[in-house]
Design a protein around this motif. Structure first.
Motif: not given
Lengths: 321, 333
Positions: A212, A229, A250, A252-256, B51-52, B54, B56, B59-61
């Protein structure tokens, strides 16, 4: 009073303005042609600005948001036959005007007027990549070449999977019958074979196989990240801007990971950027690659799908500066 | 692009309780008794792109479901009939000052074309912040299809024109966000409003988040009824004073006025268990129990326990409330 420098068509500025007005912050939005220098007072160190029909003293401006587009001037038409001279004069007027604007921006800086954004320094892709690398972020293998032979070697070394993109800004051209937009494109063996032995120096990069992409809006030490995505749709596989509504990506929010945020923070500091839109990609191994940062990039496309309300944060930030 | 999917309660539980876990872990949580069903569920979610996968999940809050708006009021309804004589321009003036961007005009009786044009010119000359207008007018002699379609180009604020009491039912899409409607329905008073239907569902993040916290019809709304009374909605009985001697700004500062804004679907009887609660419209003017502010919308025919839509107007249990609101002559369209 807060000064927002922007351009007419920028919707993001409208949205931030709504919040500013809601917070009853005194604000002026100057689009490209709205602002002129009316007078410079050297004895008392201020500049009088002409904003539409108003005269504003530069010392009244408590904060500046350099959102987008520099202040422009509608140059007069020049009635000189000699085209060469005419173009030289035009160029000279442009330089004169640019110097005035640079002076104004410098004045705000020298007088410690707080700001978001910056027009004075702009390291582009090439420098950004090296600074990112120095701060131990991954970057894709990159070359600039004008030689077919060198390109072929690079192609081989990158497992025959490379892309090309602009060295500076992406090209955008609109006329009545033609619209050209510069995108990132895959470079095939056939394409290289059809090139002449030498060509205009161009940028080529290893095509990272991505899971992604990340769009990260950075504002004063904070990161607002979003994963896209882009691989679900053939059209957006190489350049996400080519995405269509048929198979929406898609977002979506992401947390690095903290470690990546830290490296990005150092990179942004080194680039003297307090804000910007960062492009990254995550490959199949989970490695993060830095691509570039746009100092005045759009963040509405991150803010709304992730429900971040970045526009509100900027208005609050401007108020508190 | 936006769509809704119906899921069984057991799948809801699976998503809520096991978000971010591996499929194996989920199966194990149910002692591997429902492996086939879980596979089927995951396949369904995956096929519908819900859905997807992963490695991790950290990393997806989850998305923050906050909702906010810069101004105290976002939309207004202005009702007008042949007996109305309040100063509509003063109302627009006040709405402009409050930065209210969206206005719906509902003309129940024929009006002069010049009156409508005067309103449009008024906003134009003011360079008003009001940027979207919905206009409901009855079919009248002066209405010409072509001319009206042209209005969308000449008056960029217009987002919707609805010709009611028309000969035909027709929806013409002028652009992506501009619509021209003809309807046979006679919209002659505010009692036409408040119908709950799947047609009015709004499947987007703004509605979804706003509905979590606020009333999905009345939040940030102000209305002027045909008599110039300031209300939450023209159909409601309570007036907060007439526009002739009260300002909209004063009204918005009255906590009694804004109290109904804070009734999300989660606080409405029946709706609170309905699967549509965050994409649905609401109605606080016509409710099943007129004395109860948290009662279910009267004009909703859906039963979330049986998943059935029925004609609300013939429901014997609603007879009393229908009579109370004098909605007897109401014909559902």
């Amino acid at each position: 009073m807060i000064l927002i420098l922007s351009e007419k068509s920028d919707i993001t500025t409208n949205q931030v303005l709504d919040w500013c007005i809601g917070y009853q912050t005194s604000v002026i939005r100057a689009n490209a042609y709205d602002l002129k220098i009316a007078h410079i007072d050297y004895s008392n160190n201020y500049i009088l600005l002409k904003y539409k029909k108003e005269i504003i003293k530069s010392t009244k401006i408590k904060a500046v948001w350099y959102r987008r587009a520099r202040i422009k001037y509608k140059y007069p038409s020049i009635s000189i036959e000699n085209n060469q001279l005419k173009n030289r004069i035009k160029q000279h007027l442009h330089e004169e005007w640019s110097e005035m604007i640079r002076f104004l921006e410098q004045w705000f800086k020298n007088n410690s007027v707080p700001s978001i954004g910056n027009y004075l320094l702009k390291d582009r892709k090439l420098t950004q990549l090296s600074i990112a690398k120095q701060n131990s972020l991954h970057i894709p293998n990159t070359i600039i070449t004008a030689q077919k032979s060198e390109l072929l070697l690079f192609f081989k070394n990158c497992k025959k999977n490379i892309i090309t993109k602009d060295i500076g800004c992406s090209l955008s051209f609109i006329s009545d019958h033609l619209i050209i937009d510069g995108y990132t494109e895959e470079v095939s063996k056939e394409f290289i074979d059809n090139l002449s032995d030498t060509f205009f120096p161009s940028l080529f990069q290893e095509n990272i196989v991505k899971v992604y992409e990340l769009r990260i809006f950075f504002l004063k030490d904070r990161f607002y990240s979003m994963a896209i995505f882009s691989q679900q749709n053939e059209k957006s596989r190489i350049d996400v801007r080519k995405n269509d509504d048929e198979i929406p990506n898609r977002r979506v929010p992401y947390q690095l990971p903290k470690e990546i945020e830290h490296k990005l923070l150092l990179t942004m500091k080194k680039l003297n950027l307090d804000t910007g839109s960062i492009d990254m990609i995550v490959d199949t191994k989970g490695d993060y690659y830095f691509l570039e940062v746009n100092p005045s990039g759009q963040f509405g496309m991150v803010s709304s799908p992730c429900n971040y309300y970045i526009e509100r944060t900027i208005a609050q930030e401007l108020q508190q500066l | 692009m936006q769509s809704i999917h119906y899921i069984p309660n057991s799948l809801y539980e699976l998503i809520e309780d096991h978000f971010g876990k591996t499929i194996d872990d989920i199966k194990e949580a149910y002692q591997n008794q429902y492996d086939d069903i879980i596979d089927e569920y995951i396949e369904y979610l995956n096929e519908n792109n819900c859905v997807f996968f992963t490695d991790h999940p950290e990393c997806f809050p989850a998305m923050n479901l906050q909702w906010d708006y810069p101004y105290k009021v976002s939309n207004a309804i202005i009702d007008w009939n042949k007996n109305s004589n309040y100063n509509i321009f003063e109302v627009l003036n006040q709405l402009d000052m409050l930065h209210c961007k969206h206005i719906q005009f509902r003309f129940y009786d024929p009006i002069e074309k010049e009156f409508l044009l005067k309103i449009l010119d008024f906003l134009n000359q003011k360079e008003s912040i009001i940027n979207s207008l919905e206009i409901y007018i009855p079919n009248t002699k002066w209405i010409r299809q072509e001319e009206m379609e042209n209005w969308f180009k000449e008056h960029l604020r217009i987002s919707l024109i609805c010709i009611h009491s028309s000969f035909d039912d027709e929806i013409i899409k002028i652009t992506d966000d501009k619509i021209f409607i003809h309807t046979k329905q006679q919209i002659i008073s505010s009692s036409h409003c408040g119908v709950i239907s799947m047609n009015y569902f709004s499947i987007n993040l703004k509605t979804f988040t706003e509905s979590q916290h606020y009333n999905s019809c009345l939040n940030r709304k102000i209305a002027i009824d045909i008599d110039g009374e300031i209300k939450n909605c023209p159909s409601m009985t309570q007036s907060f004073g007439n526009i002739e001697n009260n300002t909209l700004k004063q009204t918005l500062n009255n906590s009694d006025f804004t109290a109904v804004w804070n009734i999300p679907k989660d606080k409405v009887d029946t709706c609170k268990t309905c699967e549509f609660r965050y994409i649905c419209t609401d109605c606080r003017a016509y409710t099943e129990d007129p004395k109860n502010l948290n009662s279910k919308p009267l004009k909703c025919g859906y039963n979330p326990h049986t998943n059935e839509w029925k004609d609300w107007s013939t429901n014997p249990l609603k007879k009393e409330a229908i009579h109370y609101y004098k909605l007897k002559d109401f014909k559902q369209t």
